[in-house]
Design a protein around this motif. Structure first.
Motif, PDB file in Angstrom:
ATOM      1  N   SER A 169      56.869 -17.038  56.402  1.00  0.00           N
ATOM      2  CA  SER A 169      55.579 -17.639  56.779  1.00  0.00           C
ATOM      3  C   SER A 169      54.444 -16.667  56.501  1.00  0.00           C
ATOM      4  CB  SER A 169      55.572 -18.021  58.262  1.00  0.00           C
ATOM      5  OG  SER A 169      55.714 -16.873  59.072  1.00  0.00           O
ATOM      6  N   ARG A 170      53.254 -17.262  56.280  1.00  0.00           N
ATOM      7  CA  ARG A 170      52.008 -16.509  56.087  1.00  0.00           C
ATOM      8  C   ARG A 170      52.120 -15.510  54.937  1.00  0.00           C
ATOM      9  NH1 ARG A 170      48.219 -17.222  59.853  1.00  0.00           N
ATOM     10  NH2 ARG A 170      47.220 -15.273  59.245  1.00  0.00           N
ATOM     11  N   THR A 171      52.701 -15.951  53.836  1.00  0.00           N
ATOM     12  CA  THR A 171      52.781 -15.130  52.635  1.00  0.00           C
ATOM     13  C   THR A 171      52.011 -15.824  51.515  1.00  0.00           C
ATOM     14  OG1 THR A 171      54.763 -16.170  51.704  1.00  0.00           O
ATOM     15  CG2 THR A 171      55.103 -14.455  53.371  1.00  0.00           C
ATOM     16  N   LYS A 172      52.007 -15.196  50.349  1.00  0.00           N
ATOM     17  CA  LYS A 172      51.385 -15.779  49.158  1.00  0.00           C
ATOM     18  C   LYS A 172      52.433 -16.232  48.145  1.00  0.00           C
ATOM     19  CE  LYS A 172      47.053 -13.215  49.571  1.00  0.00           C
ATOM     20  NZ  LYS A 172      46.095 -12.296  48.911  1.00  0.00           N
ATOM     21  N   ILE A 173      53.612 -16.516  48.661  1.00  0.00           N
ATOM     22  CA  ILE A 173      54.705 -16.977  47.805  1.00  0.00           C
ATOM     23  C   ILE A 173      54.408 -18.396  47.315  1.00  0.00           C
ATOM     24  CG2 ILE A 173      57.159 -17.583  47.759  1.00  0.00           C
ATOM     25  CD1 ILE A 173      57.659 -15.301  49.697  1.00  0.00           C
ATOM     26  N   ILE A 174      54.521 -18.599  46.016  1.00  0.00           N
ATOM     27  CA  ILE A 174      54.222 -19.891  45.393  1.00  0.00           C
ATOM     28  C   ILE A 174      55.492 -20.673  45.093  1.00  0.00           C
ATOM     29  CG2 ILE A 174      53.131 -21.005  43.401  1.00  0.00           C
ATOM     30  CD1 ILE A 174      51.260 -18.649  43.190  1.00  0.00           C
ATOM     31  N   LYS A 175      56.574 -19.973  44.824  1.00  0.00           N
ATOM     32  CA  LYS A 175      57.777 -20.621  44.317  1.00  0.00           C
ATOM     33  C   LYS A 175      59.004 -20.196  45.108  1.00  0.00           C
ATOM     34  CE  LYS A 175      60.391 -21.132  39.993  1.00  0.00           C
ATOM     35  NZ  LYS A 175      60.505 -20.689  38.580  1.00  0.00           N
ATOM     36  N   ILE A 176      59.878 -21.162  45.378  1.00  0.00           N
ATOM     37  CA  ILE A 176      61.192 -20.880  45.960  1.00  0.00           C
ATOM     38  C   ILE A 176      62.181 -20.746  44.800  1.00  0.00           C
ATOM     39  CG2 ILE A 176      63.047 -21.752  47.430  1.00  0.00           C
ATOM     40  CD1 ILE A 176      60.568 -20.879  48.938  1.00  0.00           C
ATOM     41  N   PRO A 177      62.904 -19.643  44.716  1.00  0.00           N
ATOM     42  CA  PRO A 177      63.777 -19.410  43.553  1.00  0.00           C
ATOM     43  C   PRO A 177      64.925 -20.406  43.454  1.00  0.00           C
ATOM     44  CG  PRO A 177      64.184 -17.782  45.263  1.00  0.00           C
ATOM     45  CD  PRO A 177      62.972 -18.543  45.701  1.00  0.00           C
ATOM     46  N   GLU A 178      65.394 -20.623  42.232  1.00  0.00           N
ATOM     47  CA  GLU A 178      66.485 -21.571  41.994  1.00  0.00           C
ATOM     48  C   GLU A 178      67.800 -21.099  42.592  1.00  0.00           C
ATOM     49  OE1 GLU A 178      63.309 -22.238  39.039  1.00  0.00           O
ATOM     50  OE2 GLU A 178      64.414 -20.457  39.726  1.00  0.00           O
ATOM     51  N   PHE A 179      67.957 -19.784  42.787  1.00  0.00           N
ATOM     52  CA  PHE A 179      69.231 -19.291  43.314  1.00  0.00           C
ATOM     53  C   PHE A 179      69.455 -19.675  44.776  1.00  0.00           C
ATOM     54  CE2 PHE A 179      66.471 -15.458  43.857  1.00  0.00           C
ATOM     55  CZ  PHE A 179      66.568 -15.303  45.236  1.00  0.00           C
ATOM     56  N   ILE A 180      68.511 -20.423  45.345  1.00  0.00           N
ATOM     57  CA  ILE A 180      68.715 -20.903  46.712  1.00  0.00           C
ATOM     58  C   ILE A 180      69.930 -21.826  46.781  1.00  0.00           C
ATOM     59  CG2 ILE A 180      67.248 -22.948  46.488  1.00  0.00           C
ATOM     60  CD1 ILE A 180      66.280 -22.434  49.351  1.00  0.00           C
ATOM     61  N   ALA A 181      70.338 -22.377  45.650  1.00  0.00           N
ATOM     62  CA  ALA A 181      71.499 -23.267  45.629  1.00  0.00           C
ATOM     63  C   ALA A 181      72.778 -22.540  46.003  1.00  0.00           C
ATOM     64  CB  ALA A 181      71.638 -23.895  44.242  1.00  0.00           C
ATOM     65  N   MET A 182      72.783 -21.201  45.924  1.00  0.00           N
ATOM     66  CA  MET A 182      73.982 -20.419  46.229  1.00  0.00           C
ATOM     67  C   MET A 182      74.190 -20.239  47.732  1.00  0.00           C
ATOM     68  SD  MET A 182      73.610 -17.498  43.275  1.00  0.00           S
ATOM     69  CE  MET A 182      75.196 -16.775  43.710  1.00  0.00           C
ATOM     70  N   PHE A 183      73.181 -20.597  48.534  1.00  0.00           N
ATOM     71  CA  PHE A 183      73.274 -20.411  49.984  1.00  0.00           C
ATOM     72  C   PHE A 183      73.891 -21.667  50.611  1.00  0.00           C
ATOM     73  CE2 PHE A 183      70.284 -17.370  48.507  1.00  0.00           C
ATOM     74  CZ  PHE A 183      70.304 -16.304  49.392  1.00  0.00           C
ATOM     75  N   GLN A 184      75.198 -21.816  50.411  1.00  0.00           N
ATOM     76  CA  GLN A 184      75.877 -23.037  50.829  1.00  0.00           C
ATOM     77  C   GLN A 184      75.996 -23.171  52.343  1.00  0.00           C
ATOM     78  OE1 GLN A 184      77.057 -25.645  48.781  1.00  0.00           O
ATOM     79  NE2 GLN A 184      75.675 -24.539  47.401  1.00  0.00           N
ATOM     80  N   CYS A 195      52.025 -20.578  50.148  1.00  0.00           N
ATOM     81  CA  CYS A 195      51.286 -21.181  49.034  1.00  0.00           C
ATOM     82  C   CYS A 195      52.216 -21.960  48.118  1.00  0.00           C
ATOM     83  CB  CYS A 195      50.559 -20.094  48.245  1.00  0.00           C
ATOM     84  SG  CYS A 195      49.362 -19.154  49.211  1.00  0.00           S
ATOM     85  N   ILE A 196      53.297 -22.451  48.647  1.00  0.00           N
ATOM     86  CA  ILE A 196      54.317 -23.135  47.856  1.00  0.00           C
ATOM     87  C   ILE A 196      53.769 -24.454  47.337  1.00  0.00           C
ATOM     88  CG2 ILE A 196      56.635 -24.132  47.909  1.00  0.00           C
ATOM     89  CD1 ILE A 196      57.257 -22.153  50.181  1.00  0.00           C
ATOM     90  N   ASP A 197      53.851 -24.654  46.014  1.00  0.00           N
ATOM     91  CA  ASP A 197      53.339 -25.884  45.412  1.00  0.00           C
ATOM     92  C   ASP A 197      54.449 -26.798  44.888  1.00  0.00           C
ATOM     93  OD1 ASP A 197      52.253 -24.316  42.268  1.00  0.00           O
ATOM     94  OD2 ASP A 197      54.194 -24.415  43.283  1.00  0.00           O
ATOM     95  N   LYS A 198      55.699 -26.339  44.979  1.00  0.00           N
ATOM     96  CA  LYS A 198      56.791 -27.178  44.494  1.00  0.00           C
ATOM     97  C   LYS A 198      58.109 -26.694  45.066  1.00  0.00           C
ATOM     98  CE  LYS A 198      58.548 -29.283  40.249  1.00  0.00           C
ATOM     99  NZ  LYS A 198      58.443 -29.336  38.767  1.00  0.00           N
ATOM    100  N   LEU A 199      58.967 -27.654  45.432  1.00  0.00           N
ATOM    101  CA  LEU A 199      60.317 -27.324  45.870  1.00  0.00           C
ATOM    102  C   LEU A 199      61.266 -27.483  44.683  1.00  0.00           C
ATOM    103  CD1 LEU A 199      60.532 -29.106  49.354  1.00  0.00           C
ATOM    104  CD2 LEU A 199      60.245 -26.667  48.905  1.00  0.00           C
ATOM    105  N   PRO A 200      62.210 -26.557  44.518  1.00  0.00           N
ATOM    106  CA  PRO A 200      63.138 -26.651  43.380  1.00  0.00           C
ATOM    107  C   PRO A 200      64.149 -27.775  43.584  1.00  0.00           C
ATOM    108  CG  PRO A 200      63.764 -24.837  44.798  1.00  0.00           C
ATOM    109  CD  PRO A 200      62.461 -25.360  45.334  1.00  0.00           C
ATOM    110  N   PRO A 201      64.578 -28.446  42.530  1.00  0.00           N
ATOM    111  CA  PRO A 201      65.597 -29.495  42.657  1.00  0.00           C
ATOM    112  C   PRO A 201      66.904 -28.965  43.240  1.00  0.00           C
ATOM    113  CG  PRO A 201      64.551 -29.570  40.494  1.00  0.00           C
ATOM    114  CD  PRO A 201      64.107 -28.309  41.146  1.00  0.00           C
ATOM    115  N   GLU A 202      67.153 -27.641  43.087  1.00  0.00           N
ATOM    116  CA  GLU A 202      68.387 -27.050  43.593  1.00  0.00           C
ATOM    117  C   GLU A 202      68.509 -27.125  45.104  1.00  0.00           C
ATOM    118  OE1 GLU A 202      66.438 -25.789  41.361  1.00  0.00           O
ATOM    119  OE2 GLU A 202      67.688 -25.645  39.558  1.00  0.00           O
ATOM    120  N   ILE A 203      67.422 -27.514  45.783  1.00  0.00           N
ATOM    121  CA  ILE A 203      67.489 -27.622  47.233  1.00  0.00           C
ATOM    122  C   ILE A 203      68.482 -28.698  47.653  1.00  0.00           C
ATOM    123  CG2 ILE A 203      65.651 -29.342  47.520  1.00  0.00           C
ATOM    124  CD1 ILE A 203      64.679 -27.711  49.933  1.00  0.00           C
ATOM    125  N   GLY A 204      68.766 -29.627  46.761  1.00  0.00           N
ATOM    126  CA  GLY A 204      69.727 -30.677  47.062  1.00  0.00           C
ATOM    127  C   GLY A 204      71.151 -30.156  47.205  1.00  0.00           C
TER     128      GLY A 204
END
Length: 410
Positions: A169-184, A195-204
């Motif tokens: 929270s309260r950062t200037k991060i714009i993007k969530i990395p695609e490797f989030i898919a590895m956190f099963q 400052c996130i402007d898009k969620l990666p499809p890998e969130i599914g």
């Protein structure tokens, strides 16, 4: 000879009587004319002039109302009055209901929210003096990141796939990395106020995810792959400003209980929301809703509904079939029609908020529907009635009073 004389006399008498009759009528006409001339002058105005004068007064009244609204909008009176009305309403509620209502009705925008920064514990120090070994062990699965110096997720996080919770929270991060898919084993993804402007499809791929909070970011759309997170129970997308639609694939979120879509640009409730059969808590406040779907009663588990600060003028009759609904918060300024069964229900907390408190309370908590329904021209009719009543109370009414009353009848 005698017969001729009688005829002449009879003709003269007939002419005389006719002349006297005409003279009498002429005298009567002159008498009426004199009476009219001697009568007190009463000015008679054209009806169009009276109408023009009346429209001028109505315009002046509206102008004064607008100035009063602008004055109240610039002052703190409206906010103070509304807060007091909240307190009065909350006194009639349970402590748990009061806490929940106060939190969501007085929510602040992103730039007004302040939170305590996260501090890393020093060596040999725990975050809580009485923390148990179990709690310390549990923190091994939680990642926390705070501060505007961060512009991207640390690359070292790639090696920590055992984590179950992200709190960023309260950062200037714009993007969530695609490797989030590895956190099963991910259970909670809490990433608000960035400052996130898009969620990666890998969130599914996060099939065990239960809570997702992406509030106060810059999202304009939601990936359809989020619908694959079938164990999701809580979804918060508050104040993304450009968000106005949800993909149909979110209909698969059958376990979703809590959905917060406040402070966005929705013009209608998406179809996928009506298919979330377990939904209990729904917040669509401060959007651009003009109406609610007629089949909203498909949400058979819904208990709390926030729809204030929209452009609703009526509530659909189908809402009377929602037997589990216990709390509704709406804006009362434009709302003119609602199911009486909802308002009359003693178990229902029906709260109407008024944006402009000129002449009426800013909020009212109703258990019975006794509010008078008025049309859009109610203010003009009230002004007209007040003016007519003021004429009746005067000792001497103006000379055009009769004309005004006559124009009203016409």
């Amino acid at each position: 000879m005698k017969f001729g004389m009688d005829t002449a006399v009879h003709g003269l008498s007939l002419i005389r009587s006719m002349w006297e009759s005409r003279t009498e009528k002429s005298q009567q006409t002159e008498s009426v004319t004199m009476k009219l001339e001697n009568k007190l002058d009463v000015p008679v105005y054209d009806l169009s002039l009276i109408r023009g004068m009346w429209e001028t007064r109505v315009n002046k009244h509206k102008k004064r109302q607008r100035k009063e609204q602008e004055r109240l909008a610039k002052s703190a009176l409206q906010r103070v009055n509304q807060q007091w009305q909240y307190r009065i309403a909350c006194r009639k509620m349970k402590s748990s209901e009061m806490t929940e209502l106060q939190h969501y009705l007085e929510r602040s925008s992103l730039r007004e929210v302040t939170i305590e920064p996260y501090l890393e514990p020093t060596e040999g120090q725990t975050t809580e003096p009485d923390s148990t070994v179990l709690e310390v062990e549990e923190k091994r699965f939680i990642f926390e990141l705070n501060g505007d110096k961060w512009t991207e997720v640390p690359a070292s996080l790639f090696e920590m796939t055992h984590l179950r919770e992200w709190h960023i929270s309260r950062t200037k991060i714009i993007k969530i990395p695609e490797f989030i898919a590895m956190f099963q084993d991910m259970r909670v993804l809490d990433i608000p106020k960035n400052c996130i402007d898009k969620l990666p499809p890998e969130i599914g791929k996060l099939t065990k995810l239960r809570e997702l909070n992406v509030s106060y970011n810059r999202l304009s759309d939601i990936p359809p792959e989020l619908g694959d997170c079938e164990n999701l129970e809580r979804l918060e997308l508050t104040s993304n400003l450009n968000l106005m639609e949800l993909p149909f694939e979110l209909s698969n979120l059958k376990k979703l209980v809590h959905l917060d879509l406040a402070e966005n640009k929705f013009i209608g409730i998406p179809i996928c929301v009506l298919r979330m059969s377990s939904l209990q808590w729904l917040d669509f406040s401060n959007n651009k809703l003009k109406d609610l779907p007629q089949d909203i009663d498909r949400l058979e588990e819904l208990t709390t509904l926030f729809i204030h600060k929209n452009k609703l003028t009526y509530l659909p009759m189908s809402m009377a079939n929602m037997t589990t609904l216990t709390t509704i918060v709406t804006t009362g300024d434009d709302l003119v029609s609602m199911p009486s069964k909802l308002v009359d229900n003693p178990a229902m907390k029906f709260i109407r908020l008024f944006e402009n408190p000129v002449g009426e309370e800013t909020a009212e908590l109703e258990n019975k529907g006794d509010a008078e329904q008025t049309g859009p021209d109610h203010s003009e009719k009230e002004f007209l009635q007040t003016y007519i009543n003021s004429l009746k109370e005067r000792e001497t009414a103006p000379t055009y009073a009769t004309k005004v009353s006559l124009s009203c009848v016409l």
